[in-house]
Design an enzyme around this catalytic site. Structure first.
Site, short mmCIF file in Angstrom:
data_model
loop_
_atom_site.label_atom_id
_atom_site.label_comp_id
_atom_site.label_asym_id
_atom_site.label_seq_id
_atom_site.Cartn_x
_atom_site.Cartn_y
_atom_site.Cartn_z
N GLY A 232 42.69 37.82 36.84
CA GLY A 232 42.31 38.87 35.90
C GLY A 232 43.04 38.92 34.59
N GLU A 265 45.38 34.16 41.56
CA GLU A 265 44.01 33.61 41.49
C GLU A 265 43.48 33.64 40.06
OE1 GLU A 265 41.78 36.30 43.93
OE2 GLU A 265 43.10 36.09 45.65
N PRO A 266 44.10 32.93 39.14
CA PRO A 266 43.63 32.99 37.75
C PRO A 266 42.36 32.17 37.55
CG PRO A 266 45.44 31.44 37.92
CD PRO A 266 45.25 32.03 39.30
N GLY A 267 41.43 32.72 36.78
CA GLY A 267 40.21 31.99 36.46
C GLY A 267 40.03 31.90 34.95
N ARG A 304 27.33 36.43 28.38
CA ARG A 304 28.41 37.42 28.24
C ARG A 304 28.19 38.41 27.08
NH1 ARG A 304 33.13 36.72 27.51
NH2 ARG A 304 33.81 38.24 29.04
N TYR A 308 28.16 42.01 28.76
CA TYR A 308 29.40 42.79 28.65
C TYR A 308 29.72 43.20 27.20
CZ TYR A 308 30.04 39.99 32.91
OH TYR A 308 29.87 39.35 34.11
N CYS A 334 12.90 35.36 24.83
CA CYS A 334 12.06 36.48 24.40
C CYS A 334 12.65 37.82 24.82
CB CYS A 334 10.67 36.32 24.99
SG CYS A 334 10.02 34.70 24.64
#
Ligand code: LLP
Length: 406
Positions: A232, A265-267, A304, A308, A334
């Site tokens: 995160g 758990e880095p992404g 994204r 978001y 569209c």
């Protein structure tokens, strides 16, 4: 800034060779991010499990595996990819709120380090799967620490009232049950408070709660080995990752002297800065008071901004003409939500000119779809000053219909 890793001359070659839209990743940046984690956490040398959902391309995952990283997977499909990419099974953890019995069995057979379970029912299902396989299932519980990560509501997970994890009270019941089971082996406790988190304070708060809980559990005879603090850590879109030192201090400080092995758990923070989406201008037009640049990438390639409200910086490759003006960069899909950038300040591009959309290495390709029957983009990896290779070919029209049964 990141532009130095994505040289215009090389991007032009990649676009000519691979076509557009194409995701372009920098091996140098990806490795730089991985090594920044190792350096910031050198005091405790945690197990880093790269969150594959950010970008599960084999070309990138193999780099993480070779650096000694494990993987955090959230589906049978990701587990399959992780094993193929070369992650050691003993460094893979399996997270997610709704793993099916088949997925649980697959993970046990593969020999993953542990399964991050998220409910009592899931633990019971895991127990049954382990019984069928005549084994003991190593598991950790995802605990909802009820802290506010201060991020977009779609990616905030650490407050009670979201679907994630179990409360501390429920966790205690589950661990006490598991301690009596012949088929369950409680090995860890985990939290993941959200994504695009920019300050260490919520981690410190959640880690403090988790550590106190693990100690209490030990006093009741359940001794855990792993404390998993999720992923995160934020990336300011377009800029490099936020400094990791405050995160390391906050988390390591809490677990120091506990004897627990830390897991992260880095992404996004590994993959986002390492990738751009390279697209080509098709048309320029005015609509009302707005200037539009219509490009060949769309919301199916990078969702994204629409989903978001993410603001990815954009840059023309090569000079534009005239003074800077304000443009919306939109795709051919569209929907009015199909934009890659709104109100971007640019000089006017020529038709056919390339545009780079930065900070797109995470949750870009991995969230892409074939919406509007658009074949998914190609992916390329820059491997040296002037060297690159394709790591995924562009899909074809045939790929669109291949699984269909008329
Ligand atoms: N661990 C778990 C259990 C997670 O659910 C996630 C992300 C991570 C680790 C990695 O978080 P990261 O380090 O990448 O922030 N699609 C959204 C992001 C969704 C994140 C979901 N979980 C976006 O494009 O912003």
């Amino acid at each position: 800034m990141l532009a130095k890793y994505f040289k215009p001359s090389l991007l032009k070659k990649i676009a000519a060779g691979a076509g557009t839209p194409v995701y372009v990743y920098s091996k140098a940046v990806f490795l730089k991010q991985i090594r920044a984690y190792k350096k910031a956490f050198r005091a405790t040398a945690p197990l880093f499990c790269y969150a594959m959902k950010a970008n599960s391309s084999a070309g990138l995952c193999a780099l993480a595996a070779a650096e000694g990283f494990g993987a955090d997977v959230v589906s049978g499909g990701e587990l399959y990819r992780a094993l193929r990419a070369g992650f050691e099974p003993g460094k893979i953890i399996f997270s997610g709120v709704g793993k099916t019995p088949e997925e649980l069995e697959y993970a046990l057979k593969a020999g993953v380090l542990f399964i991050n379970a998220e409910s009592f029912e899931e633990v019971l299902e895991l127990e049954r799967a382990a019984a069928r396989l005549k084994t003991r299932a190593p598991f950790s519980l995802r605990i909802n620490p009820d802290v506010d990560p201060h991020t977009h509501k779609f990616i905030a997970t650490g407050k009670l009232g979201t679907k994630f994890g179990v409360s501390f009270e429920e966790a205690q019941k589950i661990y006490m049950y598991a301690a009596e089971s012949a088929y369950l082996k409680p090995v860890g406790a985990q939290f993941h408070i959200g994504s695009q988190v920019h300050t260490a304070a919520p981690y410190a708060q959640a880690a403090g709660r988790l550590a106190a809980f693990i100690l209490k559990l030990a006093s009741r005879g359940v001794n855990l080995k792993y404390a998993d603090v999720g992923g995160g850590w934020g990336v300011k879109e377009g800029a490099e990752m936020a400094d990791l030192a405050p995160l390391a201090r906050a988390v390591e400080g809490v677990f120091e002297g506990t004897g627990l092995k830390l897991v992260l758990e880095p992404g996004r923070s590994i993959a986002a800065p390492a990738g751009i989406l390279l697209t080509r201008v098709i048309y320029r037009k005015r609509g009302g008071h707005k200037n539009f640049i219509v490009v060949d990438a769309a919301m199916n390639d990078l969702v994204r901004p629409a989903l978001y409200g993410a603001k990815h910086p954009v840059a023309l490759i090569g000079p534009g003409s005239g003074p800077e003006a304000v443009y919306d960069i939109v795709g051919p899909v569209c929907e009015s939500g199909d934009f890659l950038a709104e109100d971007a300040r640019l000089r006017e591009p020529a038709a056919g000119q390339l545009i780079a959309i930065y900070s797109a290495g995470a949750y870009g390709f991995s969230m892409s779809s074939q919406y509007n029957s658009r074949p998914r983009a190609a992916e390329a990896l820059i491997t040296g000053a002037a060297a690159w290779r394709l790591i995924r070919r562009r899909e074809t029209y045939k790929d669109l219909t291949a699984p269909e049964i008329p």
